[in-house]
Design a protein around this motif. Structure first.
Motif, PDB file in Angstrom:
ATOM      1  N   VAL A  33       0.745  -1.205   0.126  1.00  0.00           N
ATOM      2  CA  VAL A  33       0.045   0.102  -0.055  1.00  0.00           C
ATOM      3  C   VAL A  33       0.850   1.063  -0.068  1.00  0.00           C
ATOM      4  CG1 VAL A  33      -1.683   1.384   1.333  1.00  0.00           C
ATOM      5  CG2 VAL A  33      -2.035  -1.112   0.815  1.00  0.00           C
ATOM      6  N   SER A  34       1.767   1.259   1.001  1.00  0.00           N
ATOM      7  CA  SER A  34       2.722   2.490   0.814  1.00  0.00           C
ATOM      8  C   SER A  34       3.298   2.711  -0.468  1.00  0.00           C
ATOM      9  CB  SER A  34       3.666   2.588   2.087  1.00  0.00           C
ATOM     10  OG  SER A  34       5.030   2.226   1.566  1.00  0.00           O
ATOM     11  N   THR A  35       3.960   1.864  -1.201  1.00  0.00           N
ATOM     12  CA  THR A  35       4.457   1.846  -2.273  1.00  0.00           C
ATOM     13  C   THR A  35       3.373   2.240  -3.338  1.00  0.00           C
ATOM     14  OG1 THR A  35       5.973   0.090  -2.085  1.00  0.00           O
ATOM     15  CG2 THR A  35       5.705   0.623  -4.498  1.00  0.00           C
ATOM     16  N   LEU A  36       2.329   2.131  -3.400  1.00  0.00           N
ATOM     17  CA  LEU A  36       1.221   2.339  -4.225  1.00  0.00           C
ATOM     18  C   LEU A  36       0.736   4.135  -3.961  1.00  0.00           C
ATOM     19  CD1 LEU A  36      -1.581  -0.342  -4.416  1.00  0.00           C
ATOM     20  CD2 LEU A  36      -0.487   0.732  -6.319  1.00  0.00           C
ATOM     21  N   LYS A  37       0.792   4.391  -2.773  1.00  0.00           N
ATOM     22  CA  LYS A  37       0.613   5.698  -2.353  1.00  0.00           C
ATOM     23  C   LYS A  37       1.601   6.663  -2.919  1.00  0.00           C
ATOM     24  CE  LYS A  37      -1.792   5.700   1.971  1.00  0.00           C
ATOM     25  NZ  LYS A  37      -1.876   5.593   3.544  1.00  0.00           N
ATOM     26  N   ILE A  38       3.015   6.209  -2.886  1.00  0.00           N
ATOM     27  CA  ILE A  38       4.057   7.117  -3.341  1.00  0.00           C
ATOM     28  C   ILE A  38       3.784   7.280  -4.718  1.00  0.00           C
ATOM     29  CG2 ILE A  38       6.580   7.318  -3.583  1.00  0.00           C
ATOM     30  CD1 ILE A  38       6.889   5.675  -1.111  1.00  0.00           C
ATOM     31  N   LEU A  39       3.367   6.049  -5.518  1.00  0.00           N
ATOM     32  CA  LEU A  39       3.315   6.166  -6.917  1.00  0.00           C
ATOM     33  C   LEU A  39       1.960   6.977  -7.413  1.00  0.00           C
ATOM     34  CD1 LEU A  39       3.775   2.451  -8.032  1.00  0.00           C
ATOM     35  CD2 LEU A  39       5.495   4.335  -8.497  1.00  0.00           C
ATOM     36  N   TYR A  40       1.173   7.162  -6.484  1.00  0.00           N
ATOM     37  CA  TYR A  40      -0.189   7.911  -6.763  1.00  0.00           C
ATOM     38  C   TYR A  40       0.431   9.426  -6.649  1.00  0.00           C
ATOM     39  CZ  TYR A  40      -3.198   4.232  -7.422  1.00  0.00           C
ATOM     40  OH  TYR A  40      -3.916   3.113  -8.150  1.00  0.00           O
ATOM     41  N   THR A  41       1.002   9.674  -5.513  1.00  0.00           N
ATOM     42  CA  THR A  41       1.434  10.868  -5.277  1.00  0.00           C
ATOM     43  C   THR A  41       2.367  11.437  -6.433  1.00  0.00           C
ATOM     44  OG1 THR A  41       1.495  10.451  -2.782  1.00  0.00           O
ATOM     45  CG2 THR A  41       2.594  12.415  -3.550  1.00  0.00           C
ATOM     46  N   LEU A  42       3.226  10.462  -6.874  1.00  0.00           N
ATOM     47  CA  LEU A  42       4.266  10.982  -7.983  1.00  0.00           C
ATOM     48  C   LEU A  42       3.486  11.376  -9.182  1.00  0.00           C
ATOM     49  CD1 LEU A  42       7.076   8.635  -7.380  1.00  0.00           C
ATOM     50  CD2 LEU A  42       7.135  11.255  -6.865  1.00  0.00           C
ATOM     51  N   SER A  43       2.377  10.715  -9.288  1.00  0.00           N
ATOM     52  CA  SER A  43       1.605  10.864 -10.485  1.00  0.00           C
ATOM     53  C   SER A  43       0.791  11.906 -10.480  1.00  0.00           C
ATOM     54  CB  SER A  43       0.645   9.519 -10.768  1.00  0.00           C
ATOM     55  OG  SER A  43      -0.588   9.879 -11.434  1.00  0.00           O
ATOM     56  N   ASN A  44       0.267  12.346  -9.231  1.00  0.00           N
ATOM     57  CA  ASN A  44      -0.443  13.699  -9.120  1.00  0.00           C
ATOM     58  C   ASN A  44       0.498  14.848  -9.235  1.00  0.00           C
ATOM     59  OD1 ASN A  44      -3.138  12.580  -8.426  1.00  0.00           O
ATOM     60  ND2 ASN A  44      -2.541  12.062  -6.351  1.00  0.00           N
ATOM     61  N   LYS A  45       1.717  14.777  -8.871  1.00  0.00           N
ATOM     62  CA  LYS A  45       2.537  15.659  -9.047  1.00  0.00           C
ATOM     63  C   LYS A  45       3.132  15.933 -10.567  1.00  0.00           C
ATOM     64  CE  LYS A  45       4.739  15.660  -4.502  1.00  0.00           C
ATOM     65  NZ  LYS A  45       5.949  15.217  -3.739  1.00  0.00           N
ATOM     66  N   GLY A  46       2.629  15.095 -11.244  1.00  0.00           N
ATOM     67  CA  GLY A  46       3.005  15.049 -12.963  1.00  0.00           C
ATOM     68  C   GLY A  46       4.557  14.526 -12.864  1.00  0.00           C
ATOM     69  N   ILE A  47       5.010  13.913 -12.098  1.00  0.00           N
ATOM     70  CA  ILE A  47       6.697  13.516 -12.197  1.00  0.00           C
ATOM     71  C   ILE A  47       6.418  12.098 -13.055  1.00  0.00           C
ATOM     72  CG2 ILE A  47       8.590  12.174 -10.995  1.00  0.00           C
ATOM     73  CD1 ILE A  47       7.643  14.398  -8.659  1.00  0.00           C
ATOM     74  N   ILE A  48       5.257  11.361 -12.880  1.00  0.00           N
ATOM     75  CA  ILE A  48       5.190  10.144 -13.613  1.00  0.00           C
ATOM     76  C   ILE A  48       3.763  10.472 -14.501  1.00  0.00           C
ATOM     77  CG2 ILE A  48       4.629   7.534 -13.856  1.00  0.00           C
ATOM     78  CD1 ILE A  48       6.018   7.282 -10.922  1.00  0.00           C
ATOM     79  N   LYS A  49       3.820  10.217 -15.737  1.00  0.00           N
ATOM     80  CA  LYS A  49       2.580  10.603 -16.488  1.00  0.00           C
ATOM     81  C   LYS A  49       1.758   9.582 -16.818  1.00  0.00           C
ATOM     82  CE  LYS A  49       2.318  13.333 -20.269  1.00  0.00           C
ATOM     83  NZ  LYS A  49       2.877  13.487 -21.503  1.00  0.00           N
ATOM     84  N   ALA A  50       2.571   8.302 -16.955  1.00  0.00           N
ATOM     85  CA  ALA A  50       1.837   7.141 -17.171  1.00  0.00           C
ATOM     86  C   ALA A  50       2.732   5.866 -16.690  1.00  0.00           C
ATOM     87  CB  ALA A  50       1.313   6.791 -18.606  1.00  0.00           C
ATOM     88  N   MET A  51       2.179   4.882 -16.022  1.00  0.00           N
ATOM     89  CA  MET A  51       3.107   3.793 -15.680  1.00  0.00           C
ATOM     90  C   MET A  51       2.965   2.796 -16.852  1.00  0.00           C
ATOM     91  SD  MET A  51       4.806   3.304 -12.696  1.00  0.00           S
ATOM     92  CE  MET A  51       4.904   1.708 -12.162  1.00  0.00           C
ATOM     93  N   GLY A  52       4.035   2.284 -17.213  1.00  0.00           N
ATOM     94  CA  GLY A  52       4.033   1.268 -18.278  1.00  0.00           C
ATOM     95  C   GLY A  52       4.467  -0.019 -17.763  1.00  0.00           C
ATOM     96  N   GLY A  53       5.195  -1.146 -18.636  1.00  0.00           N
ATOM     97  CA  GLY A  53       4.988  -2.469 -18.454  1.00  0.00           C
ATOM     98  C   GLY A  53       6.413  -2.692 -17.623  1.00  0.00           C
ATOM     99  N   SER A  54       6.395  -3.975 -17.062  1.00  0.00           N
ATOM    100  CA  SER A  54       7.456  -4.404 -16.236  1.00  0.00           C
ATOM    101  C   SER A  54       8.747  -4.679 -17.127  1.00  0.00           C
ATOM    102  CB  SER A  54       7.141  -5.794 -15.591  1.00  0.00           C
ATOM    103  OG  SER A  54       8.306  -6.468 -15.224  1.00  0.00           O
ATOM    104  N   ILE A  55       9.722  -4.007 -16.941  1.00  0.00           N
ATOM    105  CA  ILE A  55      11.106  -4.343 -17.384  1.00  0.00           C
ATOM    106  C   ILE A  55      11.831  -5.642 -17.038  1.00  0.00           C
ATOM    107  CG2 ILE A  55      13.349  -3.440 -18.015  1.00  0.00           C
ATOM    108  CD1 ILE A  55      12.163  -0.801 -18.000  1.00  0.00           C
ATOM    109  N   SER A  56      11.676  -5.659 -15.700  1.00  0.00           N
ATOM    110  CA  SER A  56      12.810  -6.664 -15.265  1.00  0.00           C
ATOM    111  C   SER A  56      12.364  -7.027 -13.969  1.00  0.00           C
ATOM    112  CB  SER A  56      13.861  -6.056 -14.892  1.00  0.00           C
ATOM    113  OG  SER A  56      14.695  -6.666 -14.081  1.00  0.00           O
ATOM    114  N   THR A  57      12.271  -8.048 -13.515  1.00  0.00           N
ATOM    115  CA  THR A  57      11.940  -8.681 -11.934  1.00  0.00           C
ATOM    116  C   THR A  57      13.359  -9.373 -11.468  1.00  0.00           C
ATOM    117  OG1 THR A  57       9.642  -9.311 -12.740  1.00  0.00           O
ATOM    118  CG2 THR A  57      10.437 -10.034 -10.643  1.00  0.00           C
ATOM    119  N   GLY A  58      13.876  -8.522 -10.468  1.00  0.00           N
ATOM    120  CA  GLY A  58      15.200  -9.195  -9.900  1.00  0.00           C
ATOM    121  C   GLY A  58      15.062  -9.660  -8.842  1.00  0.00           C
ATOM    122  N   LYS A  59      16.142  -9.757  -8.148  1.00  0.00           N
ATOM    123  CA  LYS A  59      16.120 -10.587  -6.767  1.00  0.00           C
ATOM    124  C   LYS A  59      15.440  -9.646  -5.641  1.00  0.00           C
ATOM    125  CE  LYS A  59      20.563 -11.571  -6.625  1.00  0.00           C
ATOM    126  NZ  LYS A  59      20.720 -11.207  -7.892  1.00  0.00           N
TER     127      LYS A  59
END
Ligand code: ATP
Ligand code: MN
Length: 255
Positions: A33-59
């Motif tokens: 939840v806390s990660t989602l909240k940060i992503l929404y905040t960054l999106s509200n601030k216009g720092i992220i315009k749109a999330m795209g697909g996964s590039i990599s799943t690491g350890k």
């Protein structure tokens, strides 16, 4: 559940962001939840315009593509539930820059994320080609996307080099190791064909993945540099590069 619903209702205010939240839901298991909240905040601030697909799943982390206001972005998200964070301990605790962080999992991961941002900044200032860091917030690192049209540049590991390209790529990697050491006071500490991208436009290397990079004051810095040198020589031996470990170490540490 309630928290997630609250976040989801906030997103309804903007129809433009609907697509993003759909995608985030798909990836729900990596986002607490806390990660989602940060992503929404960054999106509200216009720092992220749109999330795209996964590039990599690491350890320890997932990397996602995102659209920024100006350019393409890569978003590296360290999983709080990461099981290998113990290993981060040995890197963080002995780093003079991070001596007073509390000894719990979340704080170590947050410090690790800030450390990666700082390391990228130092590397960039030293003249090493790395993704330009944008910001670090808790367990989320935002940086320049190294690729084109949502496709990341290939790893050195997956880039066959022509005979006339080998020397240039090798020399540039050595020069970057030297600049890191002399100008940025850093050792990458996980350098190999897996953490170097190749820009296919000009066959130039790009160093990535600097969370574990340490300053020269770190008690294991020499050992890490030795390992980096060994990895690079092992990889380039297939292309006929025969430099000796000691020679290369000297070159990197030279004035
Ligand atoms: P691993 O555990 O597989 O080493 P990691 O968690 O250490 O992964 P990175 O090595 O930083 O994370 O990134 C994983 C992959 O994501 C890279 O191999 C690369 O393909 C891609 N990647 C990372 N950063 C960027 C970037 N800035 N631009 C484009 N692609 C990137
Ligand atoms: Mn990596």
């Amino acid at each position: 559940e309630k928290k997630i619903r609250r976040i989801d209702s906030a997103k309804d205010k903007s129809r433009a962001r609907e697509k993003d939240s759909e995608r985030l839901k798909v990836e729900e298991n990596v986002f607490d939840v806390s990660t989602l909240k940060i992503l929404y905040t960054l999106s509200n601030k216009g720092i992220i315009k749109a999330m795209g697909g996964s590039i990599s799943t690491g350890k320890e982390a997932n990397v996602f593509y995102a659209e920024g206001p100006e350019k393409e972005l890569a978003i590296k998200i360290y999983r709080i539930s990461s099981s290998t964070f113990k290993a981060m301990d040995t890197y963080i605790m002995k780093d003079p820059r991070f001596t007073n962080i509390r000894n719990n999992k979340r704080d170590i991961i947050f410090a690790w994320t800030r450390k990666e941002l700082q390391n990228l900044k130092r590397a960039k200032s030293a003249g090493v080609r790395v993704p330009e860091p944008v910001l670090a917030e808790k367990n989320i690192l935002i940086m320049e996307f190294m690729g084109e049209k949502e496709v990341p540049y290939p790893l050195l590991k997956n880039t066959p080099l022509e005979n006339d390209e080998v020397k240039l790529v090798y020399d540039t990697i050595v020069e970057y190791m030297h600049l890191l050491y002399k100008e940025a006071n850093l050792v990458h500490a996980d350098l190999s064909e897996y953490n170097i991208l190749i820009d296919p436009n000009n066959i130039t290397p790009i160093f990535i993945d600097m969370g574990q990079s340490v300053t020269l004051e770190h008690p294991n810095a020499r050992e890490f540099l030795y390992r980096d040198v060994k990895n690079i020589l092992r990889f380039f031996s297939r292309y006929g590069i025969k430099d000796k470990t000691e020679e290369l170490l000297k070159k990197i540490q030279a004035e």
